[in-house]
Enzyme design. Structure first.
Site, PDB file in Angstrom:
ATOM      1  N   CYS A  48      -0.500 -70.090 -28.037  1.00 37.47           N
ATOM      2  CA  CYS A  48       0.238 -69.181 -26.930  1.00 37.47           C
ATOM      3  C   CYS A  48       0.313 -67.846 -27.458  1.00 37.47           C
ATOM      4  O   CYS A  48       0.113 -67.636 -28.691  1.00 37.47           O
ATOM      5  CB  CYS A  48       1.360 -69.823 -26.478  1.00 37.47           C
ATOM      6  SG  CYS A  48       1.213 -71.567 -26.062  1.00 37.47           S
ATOM      7  N   ARG A 106      -6.723 -64.772 -26.279  1.00 39.57           N
ATOM      8  CA  ARG A 106      -6.301 -66.017 -26.744  1.00 39.57           C
ATOM      9  C   ARG A 106      -6.396 -66.901 -25.702  1.00 39.57           C
ATOM     10  O   ARG A 106      -6.114 -68.105 -25.679  1.00 39.57           O
ATOM     11  CB  ARG A 106      -5.069 -65.952 -27.321  1.00 39.57           C
ATOM     12  CG  ARG A 106      -4.822 -65.160 -28.471  1.00 39.57           C
ATOM     13  CD  ARG A 106      -3.336 -64.791 -28.974  1.00 39.57           C
ATOM     14  NE  ARG A 106      -2.232 -65.985 -29.404  1.00 39.57           N
ATOM     15  CZ  ARG A 106      -2.113 -66.108 -30.431  1.00 39.57           C
ATOM     16  NH1 ARG A 106      -2.332 -65.272 -31.637  1.00 39.57           N
ATOM     17  NH2 ARG A 106      -1.470 -67.330 -30.878  1.00 39.57           N
ATOM     18  N   TRP A 150      -1.212 -71.212 -23.448  1.00 42.42           N
ATOM     19  CA  TRP A 150      -2.429 -71.823 -23.596  1.00 42.42           C
ATOM     20  C   TRP A 150      -1.964 -73.491 -23.500  1.00 42.42           C
ATOM     21  O   TRP A 150      -1.933 -73.684 -24.665  1.00 42.42           O
ATOM     22  CB  TRP A 150      -3.166 -71.330 -24.726  1.00 42.42           C
ATOM     23  CG  TRP A 150      -4.400 -72.338 -24.882  1.00 42.42           C
ATOM     24  CD1 TRP A 150      -4.548 -73.479 -25.755  1.00 42.42           C
ATOM     25  CD2 TRP A 150      -5.800 -71.904 -24.231  1.00 42.42           C
ATOM     26  NE1 TRP A 150      -5.973 -73.748 -25.835  1.00 42.42           N
ATOM     27  CE2 TRP A 150      -6.632 -72.730 -25.017  1.00 42.42           C
ATOM     28  CE3 TRP A 150      -6.423 -71.038 -23.582  1.00 42.42           C
ATOM     29  CZ2 TRP A 150      -8.137 -72.769 -24.774  1.00 42.42           C
ATOM     30  CZ3 TRP A 150      -7.482 -70.908 -23.320  1.00 42.42           C
ATOM     31  CH2 TRP A 150      -8.585 -71.911 -23.806  1.00 42.42           C
ATOM     32  N   ASN A 170       5.527 -71.046 -29.422  1.00 44.37           N
ATOM     33  CA  ASN A 170       4.219 -71.074 -29.606  1.00 44.37           C
ATOM     34  C   ASN A 170       4.343 -72.247 -30.686  1.00 44.37           C
ATOM     35  O   ASN A 170       4.856 -72.385 -31.591  1.00 44.37           O
ATOM     36  CB  ASN A 170       3.501 -69.926 -30.234  1.00 44.37           C
ATOM     37  CG  ASN A 170       1.998 -70.240 -30.410  1.00 44.37           C
ATOM     38  OD1 ASN A 170       1.379 -71.154 -29.915  1.00 44.37           O
ATOM     39  ND2 ASN A 170       1.311 -69.508 -31.371  1.00 44.37           N
ATOM     40  N   GLY A 171       3.476 -73.666 -30.223  1.00 45.81           N
ATOM     41  CA  GLY A 171       3.503 -74.751 -31.091  1.00 45.81           C
ATOM     42  C   GLY A 171       3.926 -75.996 -30.252  1.00 45.81           C
ATOM     43  O   GLY A 171       3.710 -75.938 -29.273  1.00 45.81           O
ATOM     44  N   GLU A 184     -28.641 -78.530 -32.127  1.00 43.66           N
ATOM     45  CA  GLU A 184     -27.983 -77.381 -32.288  1.00 43.66           C
ATOM     46  C   GLU A 184     -28.083 -76.397 -33.592  1.00 43.66           C
ATOM     47  O   GLU A 184     -27.718 -75.303 -32.953  1.00 43.66           O
ATOM     48  CB  GLU A 184     -26.308 -78.100 -32.521  1.00 43.66           C
ATOM     49  CG  GLU A 184     -25.119 -77.148 -32.734  1.00 43.66           C
ATOM     50  CD  GLU A 184     -25.008 -76.390 -31.484  1.00 43.66           C
ATOM     51  OE1 GLU A 184     -25.498 -76.496 -30.528  1.00 43.66           O
ATOM     52  OE2 GLU A 184     -24.031 -75.158 -31.767  1.00 43.66           O
ATOM     53  N   LYS A 217     -28.220 -72.271 -32.198  1.00 42.92           N
ATOM     54  CA  LYS A 217     -27.319 -71.239 -32.530  1.00 42.92           C
ATOM     55  C   LYS A 217     -28.225 -70.174 -33.215  1.00 42.92           C
ATOM     56  O   LYS A 217     -28.024 -68.894 -32.711  1.00 42.92           O
ATOM     57  CB  LYS A 217     -26.523 -71.660 -33.871  1.00 42.92           C
ATOM     58  CG  LYS A 217     -25.561 -72.612 -33.500  1.00 42.92           C
ATOM     59  CD  LYS A 217     -24.261 -71.933 -32.787  1.00 42.92           C
ATOM     60  CE  LYS A 217     -24.269 -71.950 -31.517  1.00 42.92           C
ATOM     61  NZ  LYS A 217     -24.368 -72.908 -30.701  1.00 42.92           N
ATOM     62  N   GLU A 232     -30.086 -68.424 -29.984  1.00 51.22           N
ATOM     63  CA  GLU A 232     -29.404 -67.715 -29.069  1.00 51.22           C
ATOM     64  C   GLU A 232     -28.386 -66.545 -29.692  1.00 51.22           C
ATOM     65  O   GLU A 232     -28.208 -65.544 -28.719  1.00 51.22           O
ATOM     66  CB  GLU A 232     -28.387 -68.738 -28.211  1.00 51.22           C
ATOM     67  CG  GLU A 232     -27.114 -68.978 -29.278  1.00 51.22           C
ATOM     68  CD  GLU A 232     -26.096 -69.738 -28.507  1.00 51.22           C
ATOM     69  OE1 GLU A 232     -25.890 -69.588 -27.196  1.00 51.22           O
ATOM     70  OE2 GLU A 232     -25.592 -70.618 -29.127  1.00 51.22           O
ATOM     71  N   HIS A 291     -46.109 -86.074 -34.543  1.00 51.35           N
ATOM     72  CA  HIS A 291     -46.708 -86.178 -33.318  1.00 51.35           C
ATOM     73  C   HIS A 291     -47.016 -85.008 -32.424  1.00 51.35           C
ATOM     74  O   HIS A 291     -46.913 -84.751 -31.522  1.00 51.35           O
ATOM     75  CB  HIS A 291     -45.689 -87.176 -32.525  1.00 51.35           C
ATOM     76  CG  HIS A 291     -45.611 -88.508 -33.147  1.00 51.35           C
ATOM     77  ND1 HIS A 291     -46.511 -89.460 -33.061  1.00 51.35           N
ATOM     78  CD2 HIS A 291     -44.582 -89.242 -33.553  1.00 51.35           C
ATOM     79  CE1 HIS A 291     -46.154 -90.510 -33.530  1.00 51.35           C
ATOM     80  NE2 HIS A 291     -44.987 -90.458 -34.035  1.00 51.35           N
ATOM     81  N   LYS A 314     -20.698 -66.493 -21.542  1.00 46.18           N
ATOM     82  CA  LYS A 314     -19.866 -67.515 -22.238  1.00 46.18           C
ATOM     83  C   LYS A 314     -19.875 -68.863 -21.222  1.00 46.18           C
ATOM     84  O   LYS A 314     -19.670 -69.857 -21.590  1.00 46.18           O
ATOM     85  CB  LYS A 314     -18.479 -67.109 -22.636  1.00 46.18           C
ATOM     86  CG  LYS A 314     -17.567 -68.099 -23.175  1.00 46.18           C
ATOM     87  CD  LYS A 314     -18.163 -68.404 -24.496  1.00 46.18           C
ATOM     88  CE  LYS A 314     -17.242 -69.767 -25.113  1.00 46.18           C
ATOM     89  NZ  LYS A 314     -18.171 -70.233 -26.438  1.00 46.18           N
TER      90      LYS A 314
HETATM   91  C1  AGP Z   1     -23.565 -72.701 -26.861  1.00 41.84           C
HETATM   92  O1  AGP Z   1     -23.638 -71.957 -27.971  1.00 41.84           O
HETATM   93  C2  AGP Z   1     -24.165 -71.726 -25.471  1.00 41.84           C
HETATM   94  N1  AGP Z   1     -23.265 -70.848 -25.471  1.00 41.84           N
HETATM   95  C3  AGP Z   1     -24.292 -72.751 -24.100  1.00 41.84           C
HETATM   96  O2  AGP Z   1     -25.188 -73.524 -24.596  1.00 41.84           O
HETATM   97  C4  AGP Z   1     -22.858 -73.562 -23.999  1.00 41.84           C
HETATM   98  O3  AGP Z   1     -22.861 -74.561 -24.736  1.00 41.84           O
HETATM   99  C5  AGP Z   1     -23.275 -74.165 -22.438  1.00 41.84           C
HETATM  100  O4  AGP Z   1     -23.291 -73.207 -21.545  1.00 41.84           O
HETATM  101  C6  AGP Z   1     -22.466 -74.996 -21.956  1.00 41.84           C
HETATM  102  O5  AGP Z   1     -20.929 -74.519 -22.003  1.00 41.84           O
HETATM  103  P1  AGP Z   1     -19.763 -75.405 -21.439  1.00 41.84           P
HETATM  104  O6  AGP Z   1     -19.641 -76.261 -22.539  1.00 41.84           O
HETATM  105  O7  AGP Z   1     -18.517 -74.548 -21.387  1.00 41.84           O
HETATM  106  O8  AGP Z   1     -19.962 -76.330 -20.432  1.00 41.84           O
END
Ligand code: AGP
Length: 615
Positions: free
Chosen positions: A2, A27, A75, A101-102, A488, A492, A495, A511, A610
């Site tokens: 928070c 936050r 939050w 907060n907590g 993953e 990373k 992207e 393969h 995001k």
């Molecule tokens: C992950 O680094 C990306 N930003 C993207 O793949 C993300 O994981 C995906 O859009 C899903 O988002 P969400 O977890 O908010 O549903």
């Protein structure tokens, strides 16, 4: 996570509080509020659910005026994000208010005790217990500082608290118990500030002091007096001058939010585990998941649906749930699921994994599941988000807001949450013996500390990243529980640095992908000592035989692969169930440092968002 702001001085407090809360917006929050003492020595409260703009609207409709006040953004981790749960919370006489907060871990017995003493409660929050306790102690001491001291000593759990009272309208009182986040004291000219983080008050002053655990401060216009919670005076408190500008302050000492969030993972995993496993018995409790015995008796299969990084987390969940709870699990992309007429009904546990809780493809898959009467469980970070609201049960990641577009702490938190879920399902189905539960509980308890050791390798990984930053193609290989980590790790890198990278199950190399291997395409081989380690050794040999360079992620004392790979990243030993959490973090750092070295916009990579709220 928070946000808290406090002000006392000659200026109107309200705009200072609102601006401070705005600067804590990174936050994240789902409700906000403020309290000001007016000229008639009355406490006026304005608060609302939702974005800060809703609170601004409430204040515009009913302006508050005064020279002392406190503000809060919530939050929420417990209890719905509603107006009546928003802070500040007031004592029943309305002359004391508190923001926090907590977590008050013992709030239920305290609440029952207070109710037995005639106190009524107006919210579901644990915070309201604090202000009623202070009121009760004040009726006996008629000294606010002593009343706060007595009340806070009754609390269990981490808390950062700020108190405002019409009984003593010339001061604010703040205290910090445990690791509930910072309490910052800002020194102005004839005015003073309090905040839960530097950015909230940095435009007013750069001179700040910080409360340590179990410390209190009484703040008046003239200055601040520090003491321990036991009442011992702290004669000298260091005041530092903050070198940052307000935007960078939100990141603290980190260059990017992504970097901050990578390093926040020990805390985030501590928070996602907290209160969900009994470290003495190993028993898991996930009350908000609502997976009651009645629900579980009809569940015969599990479907996990997510996108991007969350989808890779779901692949981990498949291993956990199938291995521990012996339920068949299918994992699918949100964007594919609803278009393939999936087989689903009331016997299906449908799990949506989503950090934002707003990913349209995942939400659409949830609607498809709803239509077929499946039980919907969301593993989600953003409290009060759509995925949390529409589900039958929720497991909050409790990782704190994740601002960097590249998901890091939400990934590791959702993986741990799925391990907890798999343990819970196995325990409820009588398939997990206490010894196995206890061993995993012990491993989970050690996880944050082991993560700390991995993060301590940051500088070595930075150098390694720079050494590989000019390659244009990478292959990431992993087997078993490390296969999703290969996916993953590759995501990373691509992207945030825009370098082409593919994750592959290592056994699949022969393969097809092996045709790509040569000295221009490095391979990251994730090969800790687990049940498929030997297979990974031969994979590394196959790459080397084609002149490919190999970065191997291994455990200590690995002399086999060490003799074959070109570079090593050594992570601590751990249960195979948890090794993926340790192997993914170096790959996050590897991608981060390459992207920084290449001058990419790490927190907001090109073309990405995001939260993907469009198809
Ligand atoms: C992950 O680094 C990306 N930003 C993207 O793949 C993300 O994981 C995906 O859009 C899903 O988002 P969400 O977890 O908010 O549903």
């Amino acid at each position: 996570m928070c946000g808290i702001v406090g002000y006392i001085g000659p200026r109107d407090a309200t705009p200072i509080l609102l601006d401070g809360l705005k600067r804590l917006e990174y936050r994240g929050y789902d409700s906000a509020g403020l309290a000001v003492i007016n000229a008639r020595n009355e406490i006026e409260i304005r608060r609302d659910a939702g974005k800060l703009s809703n609170l601004r609207q409430r204040v515009a409709e009913a302006p508050t005026n005064g020279h002392i006040g406190i503000g809060h953004t919530r939050w929420a981790t417990h209890g719905p994000p509603t107006a009546y749960n928003a802070h500040p919370h007031r004592a029943q006489d309305g002359r004391i208010v508190v923001v926090q907060n907590g977590i008050v871990e013992n709030f239920l017995p305290l609440r029952q005790e207070l109710m037995a003493q005639g106190y009524a409660f107006a919210s579901d929050t644990d915070t309201e217990v604090i202000v009623q306790l202070i009121h009760r102690e004040f009726t006996q001491t008629e000294d606010l500082e002593e009343a706060v001291r007595r009340a806070l000593r009754l609390l269990q759990g981490p808390s950062a608290v700020v108190v405002l009272s019409a009984y003593e309208p010339d001061r604010l009182i703040a205290a910090r118990l445990g690791n509930a986040g910072a309490v910052v004291v800002g020194y102005g000219e004839g005015e003073m500030f309090l905040a839960s983080d530097i950015p909230a008050i940095l435009e007013h002053t750069r001179r700040m002091a910080f409360l340590e655990n179990q410390e209190m401060v009484v703040v008046t216009r003239e200055g601040a007096r520090y003491s321990t919670l036991d009442g011992e005076l702290i004669p000298h408190k260091e005041i530092i001058t903050i070198p940052w500008d307000s935007v960078s302050a939100a990141k603290g000492p980190y260059r990017h939010f992504m970097q901050k969030e990578i390093f926040d993972q020990p805390n985030a995993l501590t928070d996602t585990i907290r209160g969900r496993i009994d470290f003495v018995t190993g028993e898991v409790a996930l009350p908000a998941a609502n997976l009651t015995p009645q629900v579980l008796q009809r569940i015969e299969r599990v479907t996990i649906v997510a996108c991007g990084t969350s989808y890779y987390a779901g692949l981990m969940g498949k291993f956990y749930i199938e291995r521990l709870a012996r339920l068949p699990v299918e994992v699918d992309y949100g964007s594919e699921y609803r278009y393939r007429e999936p087989i689903i009904d009331e016997r299906t546990l449908f799990i949506a994994i989503t950090q934002s809780g707003e990913t349209v493809d995942t939400l659409a898959a949830m609607e498809e599941a709803r239509r077929h009467h499946a039980f919907l469980l969301s593993i989600v970070n953003a409290v009060g988000s759509q995925a949390a609201r529409v589900a039958d049960g929720v497991i909050y990641m409790q990782a704190g807001p994740e601002i960097g577009v590249a998901s890091t702490k939400a990934f590791t938190a959702s993986v741990v949450d799925q391990l907890l879920l798999a343990m819970y399902l196995a325990q409820q189905r009588g398939l997990m013996d206490p010894a196995a539960s206890l061993e995993l509980a012990h491993e989970l308890a050690l996880l944050p500390q082991k993560l700390g050791h991995v993060l301590a390798m940051d500088e070595d990984i930075r150098k390694l990243g720079i050494a590989y930053a000019n390659y244009q193609d990478f292959l990431y290989l992993g087997r078993g529980l490390q296969y999703p980590i290969a996916l993953e790790g590759a995501l990373k890198l691509k992207e945030i640095s825009y370098i082409h990278a593919e994750g592959y199950p290592a056994g699949e190399m022969k393969h097809g992908p092996i045709a790509l291997i040569d000295e221009t395409m490095p391979t990251v081989a994730i090969a800790p000592r687990d049940h498929v380690y030997e297979k990974m050794v031969s994979q590394v040999e196959q790459v080397k035989a084609r002149r490919g360079r190999v970065i191997a992620v291994v455990n200590p004392e690995d002399h086999v692969i060490a003799g074959k790979a070109d570079d090593l990243i050594v992570v601590p030993e751990a249960s195979p169930w948890l090794l993926p959490i340790l192997t993914v973090v170096p790959l996050q750092l590897f991608a981060y440092h390459i992207a920084v070295w290449r001058g990419a916009d790490v927190d907001q990579p090109r073309n990405l968002a995001k939260s993907v709220t469009v198809e």
